[in-house]
Design a protein around this motif. Structure first.
Motif, short mmCIF file in Angstrom:
data_model
loop_
_atom_site.label_atom_id
_atom_site.label_comp_id
_atom_site.label_asym_id
_atom_site.label_seq_id
_atom_site.Cartn_x
_atom_site.Cartn_y
_atom_site.Cartn_z
N ASN A 68 0.83 -1.21 0.00
CA ASN A 68 0.00 0.00 0.00
C ASN A 68 0.86 1.26 0.00
N LYS A 69 1.89 1.25 0.81
CA LYS A 69 2.78 2.41 0.86
C LYS A 69 3.45 2.65 -0.49
N ALA A 70 3.89 1.56 -1.12
CA ALA A 70 4.53 1.69 -2.43
C ALA A 70 3.54 2.21 -3.47
N PHE A 71 2.30 1.75 -3.38
CA PHE A 71 1.27 2.19 -4.33
C PHE A 71 1.07 3.70 -4.24
N TRP A 72 0.86 4.22 -3.03
CA TRP A 72 0.57 5.64 -2.88
C TRP A 72 1.78 6.51 -3.22
N GLU A 73 2.97 6.03 -2.92
CA GLU A 73 4.16 6.78 -3.30
C GLU A 73 4.29 6.85 -4.82
N GLU A 74 3.95 5.75 -5.49
CA GLU A 74 4.03 5.74 -6.95
C GLU A 74 2.99 6.66 -7.58
N GLN A 75 1.77 6.65 -7.05
CA GLN A 75 0.73 7.54 -7.57
C GLN A 75 1.10 9.00 -7.37
N ASP A 76 1.69 9.29 -6.23
CA ASP A 76 2.13 10.67 -5.95
C ASP A 76 3.21 11.10 -6.93
N ARG A 77 4.13 10.18 -7.24
CA ARG A 77 5.20 10.50 -8.18
C ARG A 77 4.64 10.76 -9.58
N ILE A 78 3.73 9.89 -10.03
CA ILE A 78 3.14 10.05 -11.36
C ILE A 78 2.32 11.32 -11.43
N LEU A 79 1.55 11.60 -10.38
CA LEU A 79 0.70 12.79 -10.37
C LEU A 79 1.53 14.06 -10.46
N GLN A 80 2.55 14.17 -9.63
CA GLN A 80 3.38 15.37 -9.66
C GLN A 80 4.12 15.52 -10.98
N ALA A 184 -11.98 20.14 -6.23
CA ALA A 184 -13.23 19.73 -5.58
C ALA A 184 -13.91 18.59 -6.33
N GLU A 185 -13.63 18.44 -7.63
CA GLU A 185 -14.26 17.37 -8.40
C GLU A 185 -13.80 15.98 -7.94
N PHE A 186 -12.67 15.91 -7.25
CA PHE A 186 -12.13 14.62 -6.84
C PHE A 186 -12.11 14.43 -5.32
N GLU A 187 -12.56 15.41 -4.57
CA GLU A 187 -12.61 15.27 -3.12
C GLU A 187 -13.70 14.28 -2.73
N MET A 188 -13.42 13.49 -1.70
CA MET A 188 -14.38 12.50 -1.24
C MET A 188 -14.52 12.57 0.28
N SER A 192 -9.31 8.23 2.80
CA SER A 192 -8.14 7.92 3.62
C SER A 192 -7.16 9.09 3.61
N ASP A 193 -6.24 9.06 4.57
CA ASP A 193 -5.22 10.11 4.63
C ASP A 193 -4.36 10.11 3.36
N GLU A 194 -4.07 8.93 2.86
CA GLU A 194 -3.24 8.82 1.65
C GLU A 194 -3.93 9.47 0.46
N ILE A 199 -4.85 14.28 -3.20
CA ILE A 199 -5.74 15.32 -3.71
C ILE A 199 -5.21 16.71 -3.38
N SER A 200 -4.53 16.83 -2.25
CA SER A 200 -3.97 18.15 -1.87
C SER A 200 -2.91 18.62 -2.85
N ARG A 201 -2.37 17.71 -3.63
CA ARG A 201 -1.38 18.08 -4.65
C ARG A 201 -2.03 18.79 -5.84
N LEU A 202 -3.31 18.60 -6.01
CA LEU A 202 -3.99 19.15 -7.18
C LEU A 202 -4.16 20.66 -7.06
#
Length: 296
Positions: A68-80, A184-188, A192-194, A199-202
């Motif tokens: 799970n940690k690796a997944f969220w770190e990867e998504q954060d990297r791709i998003l940024q 706001a279109e993606f806020e839920m 989860s904190d992750e 979303i805070s990166r957007l």
């Protein structure tokens, strides 16, 4: 909306099937999937697999902390990485939009819709920003997408701004999408904190090419599904990839807004004298009156 010019983007070939054996909704969402193939393949090299969002992932263990940690770190990297890559035309339009918003917020704008709301509404804001971008030379329009539902995806509609840039004849028309309320279109709720950290990166406002937006939608919808699975909650159909993609990347109508009425400004209406106050007495001082009585 009176005085609005409408142009159809790309629905002619789709509408031909509306009376045939294939339903419009099935054809429409199939059209979306076909147009995203190349973008999905590009994500494979970044660790983003091509498993469809609706397929069960029984092999995935939500309790595995390291995965799970690796997944969220990867998504954060791709998003940024997707957000920070930008072109010169995107930068110019983004700055022009920020300037338009800054000017808009300086004045006391009022809603001029048939059913006005307090302050300024989304429709009035979009019309104002669109007109300001047109005034500085951009081919900007309000786009309205609308789609019919299928069993797992509800129907809906959405409006946003679009700028078509034709400055480079070799590239042809470059479509730049402006979503004034992007984050706001993606806020839920109950995310989860992750997911909230992602979303805070957007940016609050998105200005970018349709290809960039397509990539962001893919990452964010994948993260939303992961979030809900970890929390053992159902992912609403309006959060799914096909629905979010339909908002900005489906067939839409381009509408050039008419100029806003004079009332949409920071000028307050001129006070009108009441027949029940001393204003009448002061304005008609030459006439003979008995004692004036103020009515409460």
């Amino acid at each position: 909306m009176a005085g609005i010019r409408l142009t159809r983007r790309s629905s002619d070939e789709i509408s031909e099937f509306s009376e045939g054996g294939t339903s419009f909704a099935d054809l429409f969402f199939g059209y979306l999937e076909e147009n995203q193939t190349s973008s999905e393949n590009s994500f494979s090299s970044n660790g983003y697999n091509d498993v469809d969002e609706d397929e069960d992932e029984d092999h995935e263990n939500p309790c595995n902390v390291d995965e799970n940690k690796a997944f969220w770190e990867e998504q954060d990297r791709i998003l940024q990485g997707t957000l920070y890559r930008t072109s010169s035309i995107e930068t110019k339009i983004r700055q022009a939009t920020k300037d338009a918003l800054r000017e808009f917020n300086r004045v006391d704008n009022k809603c001029v819709c048939p059913r006005p709301v307090a302050g300024s509404c989304r429709n009035c804001l979009q019309r104002e920003i669109c007109n300001r971008l047109i005034n500085v030379g951009y081919n900007c329009a309000i786009c309205k997408s609308k789609w019919r539902g299928i069993p797992d995806i509800p129907s809906g509609e959405h409006t946003f701004l679009e700028v078509l840039d034709k400055s480079n004849p070799k590239k042809g028309d470059v479509r730049v999408i402006i979503e004034l309320n992007f984050r706001a279109e993606f806020e839920m709720a109950r995310a989860s904190d992750e997911y909230n950290r992602l979303i805070s990166r957007l940016p609050e406002m998105f200005v970018g090419k349709s290809e960039r937006l397509r990539s962001l939608i893919k990452v964010l919808c994948w993260a939303a599904k992961k979030c809900m699975k970890e929390k053992k909650m159902h992912l609403g159909p309006w959060r799914k990839h096909k629905y979010m993609q339909a908002k900005w990347l489906s067939t839409c109508e381009r509408m050039t807004p008419e100029k806003l009425p004079v009332g949409f400004s920071d000028r307050l209406p001129k006070p009108r004298a009441s027949m029940l106050t001393f204003d009448l007495v002061e304005n008609l001082a030459g006439l003979r009156f008995s004692t004036a009585v103020e009515v409460v």
